[in-house]
Design an enzyme around this catalytic site. Structure first.
Site, PDB file in Angstrom:
ATOM      1  CB  SER A 273     -26.968   1.612 -38.091  1.00  0.00           C
ATOM      2  OG  SER A 273     -27.839   2.313 -38.925  1.00  0.00           O
ATOM      3  CG  HIS A 414     -24.737   4.039 -42.276  1.00  0.00           C
ATOM      4  ND1 HIS A 414     -25.042   4.759 -41.145  1.00  0.00           N
ATOM      5  CD2 HIS A 414     -25.499   2.918 -42.212  1.00  0.00           C
ATOM      6  CE1 HIS A 414     -25.949   4.100 -40.446  1.00  0.00           C
ATOM      7  NE2 HIS A 414     -26.233   2.981 -41.066  1.00  0.00           N
TER       8      HIS A 414
HETATM    9  C1  GTR Z   1     -31.825   3.244 -41.937  1.00  0.00           C
HETATM   10  C2  GTR Z   1     -32.551   4.003 -40.868  1.00  0.00           C
HETATM   11  C3  GTR Z   1     -31.562   4.486 -39.864  1.00  0.00           C
HETATM   12  C4  GTR Z   1     -30.546   3.436 -39.468  1.00  0.00           C
HETATM   13  C5  GTR Z   1     -30.207   2.469 -40.558  1.00  0.00           C
HETATM   14  C6  GTR Z   1     -29.594   1.141 -40.133  1.00  0.00           C
HETATM   15  O1  GTR Z   1     -32.610   2.872 -42.988  1.00  0.00           O
HETATM   16  O2  GTR Z   1     -33.237   5.059 -41.464  1.00  0.00           O
HETATM   17  O3  GTR Z   1     -32.237   5.013 -38.743  1.00  0.00           O
HETATM   18  O4  GTR Z   1     -30.966   2.762 -38.358  1.00  0.00           O
HETATM   19  O5  GTR Z   1     -31.291   2.115 -41.310  1.00  0.00           O
HETATM   20  O6  GTR Z   1     -29.859   0.629 -39.059  1.00  0.00           O
HETATM   21  O7  GTR Z   1     -28.837   0.591 -40.931  1.00  0.00           O
END
Ligand code: GTR
Length: 435
Positions: A273, A414
Site C-alpha cells: 500500500s 487490500h
Molecule cells: C489509503 C490510501 C492509499 C493506500 C492506503 C494504505 O487510504 O488512499 O493510497 O496507501 O491508504 O496505505 O493503506
C-alpha cells in the site's frame, strides 16, 4: 511549506478528532470515485524511452547515462521530492549499533538481531532482522511495517516501538504510544518462519520511526534534522514522507552491505500500500535493492495516474498532503501533463526484477492500472536485454506472469497474506537462483 497545518482536516482525521463526513465511505475513499472502466479518460502514456527534447533513447548505454537520470530527476522533482544533500551526507556517516543478538531465536530456528540508528534530536530507527540458521550469507527481504517492529511477530524480545503510533483502542493505544498488547498483531502480514524456511532472511523497520504518518508540517521525524538554518520545513521540490521512508530503507541497506550473514547482492525491498509506493521509490532511488515487490501500491505506486480509476492524484494529495512534495499537487487537475506516469517509475527499476501484486477487491488501488504500469515498463526492460513482461493482456486470478517484470492478482482484499509471500519468494527464487 505547509505551516501551520496542525488544524488541517487530514491531521484532525488522523487523530480521530472529527467524524468522517457521510460522502467518505471509507477513510479517504469518496463514494463518487470512478470504478467504471468506460469512464476512464482517453490518455496517451509518455514513452519512458523518449527524452524531454523528443529524442529517443536508442541503446542501453544511452538509457544509463542520459534517459534514466533525466526521468529519475523528473519523478523526483515533481512527485516524491529531492532528499536534501545534508541528509545524504548524514547518511554517509551514520553507523548502526547492534544491541541485541540471539542465536537461538524462534525456538532455535533463527538468529535475531536488533540494531538502532541514532540520527539525533531523539530520532532513532529500530531495525529488526531474522536470518535462518545456516552457514553462508542469505538473500533477504526488507520492508517497512505499519505498527512497530513488535507487531510483526509475537517474539517477546522484540523491542516495543518507541515512536508515535496511531491510536488503537483495541490494543490500549490511546496516547499515541505503543505497548506490549499490540505484540504480534501484524504477524499474518509477516510469516517470518515460512520466509526463513525458504532460506531467506527478513528485516523490517517501523515507518513512523523515520517520519510519523500525519501532516504536521514535518515537525517530527527526519525532515527537520536536515533543514538549512532558518528553513522550517522541506522546500517545495524537497522530500515528502514517502521519499523519507525510502531514504530510511536505504539506511537499512547500508547495514546489510556490512553484515556478513546477508548476501547484499540479493536484497529485495517489499512494501504494501503506501509502503508499496515507498518500496517502488526505494528501488528507483537505490540500485542496491536487487528486486522490488509492490503490493497493492495503487495511486502514486504502480497504478497509472492518467486512468483516474479509484484513488486519483487529486484525492491522494488532498487526503495525504505530506506523502509527496509540493510540486505534485500542482498536477491535481492536469495529470495528463505529467511528463511521466507510474510505468516510468517501474522503468527506473530496470533491469532489476520487479513484481507488481494486486488484489481483485482492492479497486481503490486500480488493479488494471497496476498491471498496465508493469506492461508500460516493458520497452525499457527489453532495451536493457531482459525478457520484459511476458504477457500483453492482464492475467487471470492467481496466474503469475513469469518474466523479469511480473504481475500477479489474487482474489481478496487490500492486505498482505502468507500466500502473497509465497508468490514473492517464488519470484525471487526464479529470478535470482533458477536463471
Ligand atoms: C489509503 C490510501 C492509499 C493506500 C492506503 C494504505 O487510504 O488512499 O493510497 O496507501 O491508504 O496505505 O493503506
Amino acid at each position: 511549506m505547509r505551516l501551520p497545518s496542525k488544524g488541517s482536516f487530514s491531521f484532525l482525521l488522523t487523530l480521530g478528532v472529527v467524524m468522517l463526513p457521510p460522502h467518505l465511505a471509507v477513510w479517504g475513499q469518496p463514494a463518487d470515485a470512478n470504478y467504471d472502466e468506460s469512464k476512464v479518460p482517453a490518455y496517451t502514456l509518455p514513452d519512458p524511452l523518449v527524452r524531454l527534447d523528443g529524442k529517443r533513447v536508442a541503446t542501453a548505454e544511452e538509457w544509463k547515462t542520459e534517459g534514466r537520470p533525466e526521468l529519475y530527476r523528473l519523478i523526483e522533482e515533481r512527485m516524491f521530492g529531492r532528499v536534501p544533500e545534508r541528509a545524504e551526507a548524514a547518511a554517509r556517516g551514520a553507523v548502526w549499533q547492534e544491541w541485541d543478538r540471539d542465536d537461538q531465536a524462534l525456538g532455535g530456528k533463527a538468529v535475531r538481531n536488533q540494531l538502532v540508528l541514532p540520527l539525533g534530536h531523539g530520532v532513532e530507527l529500530d531495525l529488526l532482522i531474522y536470518v535462518p540458521k545456516r552457514t553462508g550469507p542469505v538473500p533477504l527481504f526488507v520492508g517497512l511495517n505499519f505498527g512497530g517492529n513488535h507487531t510483526v511477530h509475537a517474539d517477546p524480545a522484540i523491542r516495543v516501538c518507541r515512536s508515535w503510533v496511531r491510536n488503537d483502542s483495541a490494543h490500549g493505544i490511546t496516547d499515541n504510544r505503543a505497548n506490549g498488547s499490540s505484540r504480534g498483531t501484524a504477524s499474518s502480514r509477516w510469516p517470518i518462519e515460512a520466509i526463513l524456511e525458504r532460506g531467506y532472511g527478513v528485516a523490517t523497520m517501523y515507518y513512523g520511526d523515520i517520519d510519523p504518518d500525519f501532516d504536521d508540517g514535518f515537525q517530527n521525524g527526519v525532515h527537520g534534522l536536515y533543514c538549512e538554518p532558518g528553513q522550517t520545513g522541506p522546500k517545495a521540490d524537497e522530500w515528502g514522507s514517502i521519499a523519507a521512508w525510502a531514504w530510511g530503507l536505504s539506511r537499512a541497506m547500508d547495514h546489510f552491505a556490512t553484515d556478513a550473514r546477508i548476501d547484499a547482492a540479493h536484497v529485495a525491498v517489499m512494501g504494501h500500500s503506501r509502503l508499496g509506493k515507498t518500496a517502488l521509490w526505494a528501488g528507483a532511488r537505490d540500485e542496491r535493492f536487487a528486486l522490488v515487490v509492490s503490493n497493492n501500491s495503487g495511486c502514486g505506486g504502480a497504478a497509472l495516474s492518467r486512468r483516474e480509476f479509484g484513488e486519483t492524484v487529486r484525492r491522494i494529495n488532498t487526503s495525504f498532503p505530506h506523502w509527496f512534495n509540493d510540486v505534485f499537487p500542482t498536477y491535481n487537475e492536469r495529470v495528463a501533463e505529467l511528463p511521466f506516469d507510474q510505468h516510468s517509475l517501474i522503468a527506473l527499476i530496470a533491469p532489476r526484477p520487479v513484481l507488481v501484486c494486486s488484489a481483485d477487491e482492492d479497486r481503490w488501488a486500480d488493479p488494471r492500472g497496476e498491471f498496465l504500469s508493469a506492461l508500460g515498463a516493458d520497452g525499457v526492460y527489453r532495451l536493457l536485454g531482459t525478457d520484459g513482461i511476458a504477457v500483453k493482456e492482464m492475467p487471470a486470478l492467481k496466474e503469475v506472469v513469469r518474466s523479469r517484470v511480473s504481475y500477479h492478482i489474487r482474489p481478496g482484499k487490500h492486505d498482505v497474506t502468507p500466500y502473497d509471500w509465497q508468490t514473492y519468494l517464488d519470484f525471487a527464487d526464479a529470478q535470482w537462483f533458477r536463471e
